[in-house]
Design an enzyme around this catalytic site. Structure first.
Site, PDB file in Angstrom:
ATOM      1  N   HIS A  72      -7.527  -5.585  -0.073  1.00  0.00           N
ATOM      2  CA  HIS A  72      -6.321  -4.758  -0.062  1.00  0.00           C
ATOM      3  C   HIS A  72      -5.175  -5.378   0.736  1.00  0.00           C
ATOM      4  O   HIS A  72      -4.125  -4.785   0.850  1.00  0.00           O
ATOM      5  CB  HIS A  72      -6.686  -3.373   0.508  1.00  0.00           C
ATOM      6  CG  HIS A  72      -5.619  -2.342   0.326  1.00  0.00           C
ATOM      7  ND1 HIS A  72      -5.129  -1.979  -0.924  1.00  0.00           N
ATOM      8  CD2 HIS A  72      -4.932  -1.585   1.222  1.00  0.00           C
ATOM      9  CE1 HIS A  72      -4.191  -1.043  -0.776  1.00  0.00           C
ATOM     10  NE2 HIS A  72      -4.060  -0.790   0.518  1.00  0.00           N
ATOM     11  N   SER A 117       0.818  -1.205   0.000  1.00  0.00           N
ATOM     12  CA  SER A 117       0.000   0.000   0.000  1.00  0.00           C
ATOM     13  C   SER A 117       0.859   1.265   0.000  1.00  0.00           C
ATOM     14  O   SER A 117       1.717   1.427  -0.872  1.00  0.00           O
ATOM     15  CB  SER A 117      -0.965  -0.060   1.196  1.00  0.00           C
ATOM     16  OG  SER A 117      -2.001   0.873   1.064  1.00  0.00           O
ATOM     17  N   ASP A 145     -10.280  -4.255  -5.193  1.00  0.00           N
ATOM     18  CA  ASP A 145      -9.569  -3.551  -4.116  1.00  0.00           C
ATOM     19  C   ASP A 145     -10.169  -2.150  -3.979  1.00  0.00           C
ATOM     20  O   ASP A 145     -10.050  -1.327  -4.886  1.00  0.00           O
ATOM     21  CB  ASP A 145      -8.073  -3.472  -4.471  1.00  0.00           C
ATOM     22  CG  ASP A 145      -7.231  -2.818  -3.380  1.00  0.00           C
ATOM     23  OD1 ASP A 145      -7.807  -2.162  -2.491  1.00  0.00           O
ATOM     24  OD2 ASP A 145      -5.995  -2.955  -3.435  1.00  0.00           O
TER      25      ASP A 145
END
Length: 271
Positions: A249, A98, A221
């Site tokens: 995610h 991320s 996602d």
């Protein structure tokens, strides 16, 4: 180089593994190094694994948290470089989940010799839409609402967001774990990290990155939609985009076998 504090203690750095090539695993927002526990066993025989917690996360030393420094992702990138300098890491595989994908990118743009390969899991250079040219998945009002919710009711925010971003409804234990991790944070620090993350714009940095990169794009996602993966692939020279079956995610938690397998295939093919 800062000598007035122990960097490895500050960031709760753990080093292990039988290999010589370093692999540094960088967690995302609201998480800590425990998020990698299902991935590590796949790599510890062949790599020197480096785990850490960002200041304000996990078992890092909270008294080192500086709201001015960490008001920008470059503050976190500076810490990554200090860890790498301290351990004298070169040609490292940097696995960023991320927001850590962009933190790693900022670090590599400063000291590229320390990085050999990038693996970006669910990355996004910009979360807010900049239409018509760029779709990040969020309007500014969405982000403001999220930040406001964090401020008004932190635990309510955590229980609301965790199942949405995990997106594996049949496995409630996954969103429960994520919610618990979110809730273990200092609410003020977590909110600032969220603001720093969701308002960041690293699109201009992409062209400066020359490190070979694997982009792992999850299906469905809610944080980093497919348009974002395609954008990164188009703007990062020498990048490889792989679409995962994993939903949500956090594939390193929900689909660790698939995640590890994609990383292994990539690294084997490139070395």
């Amino acid at each position: 180089m800062t000598t007035d504090l122990n960097i490895l203690e500050r960031n709760n750095v753990k080093i292990f593994g039988q290999g010589s090539r370093p692999m540094i695993l960088a967690h995302g927002f609201g998480c800590d190094q425990g998020m990698w526990r299902h991935i590590v066993p796949h790599f510890e025989r062949d790599y020197r694994i480096v785990l850490f917690d960002y200041v304000g996360s996990g078992a890092s030393q909270l008294h080192h948290y500086n709201p001015i420094k960490y008001n920008h992702l470059s503050g976190y990138a500076q810490d990554v470089l200090e860890i790498m300098d301290e351990l004298d890491l070169k040609d490292a595989v940097f696995v960023g989940h991320s927001v850590s994908s962009m933190i790693g990118l900022l670090a590599a743009n400063q000291e590229s010799q320390r990085f050999g390969d990038f693996v970006m899991i669910g990355p996004s250079p910009r979360y807010i839409n900049d239409l018509p040219d760029y779709y990040g998945g969020f309007d500014r009002t969405d982000i403001d609402e999220l930040l406001n919710m964090m401020q008004m009711n932190f635990y309510g925010w955590a229980s609301y967001l965790a199942p949405i971003v995990m997106n594996n409804t049949e496995r409630k234990e996954l969103s429960d774990e994520l919610e618990k991790t979110f809730c273990s944070r200092d609410p003020l620090i977590a909110r600032q990290f969220a603001e720093t993350t969701f308002l960041s714009d690293c699109r201009g940095e992409l062209k400066h990155c020359s490190i070979p990169t694997l982009i792992l794009q999850c299906s469905d996602d809610s944080i980093a939609p497919i348009e974002v993966g395609n954008y990164l692939h188009a703007h990062l020279q020498g990048s490889t985009l792989r679409l995962m079956n994993a939903k949500g995610h956090y594939p390193q938690l929900s689909h660790p076998e698939e995640t590890a397998s994609f990383i292994q295939q990539y690294l084997t093919a490139h070395h």
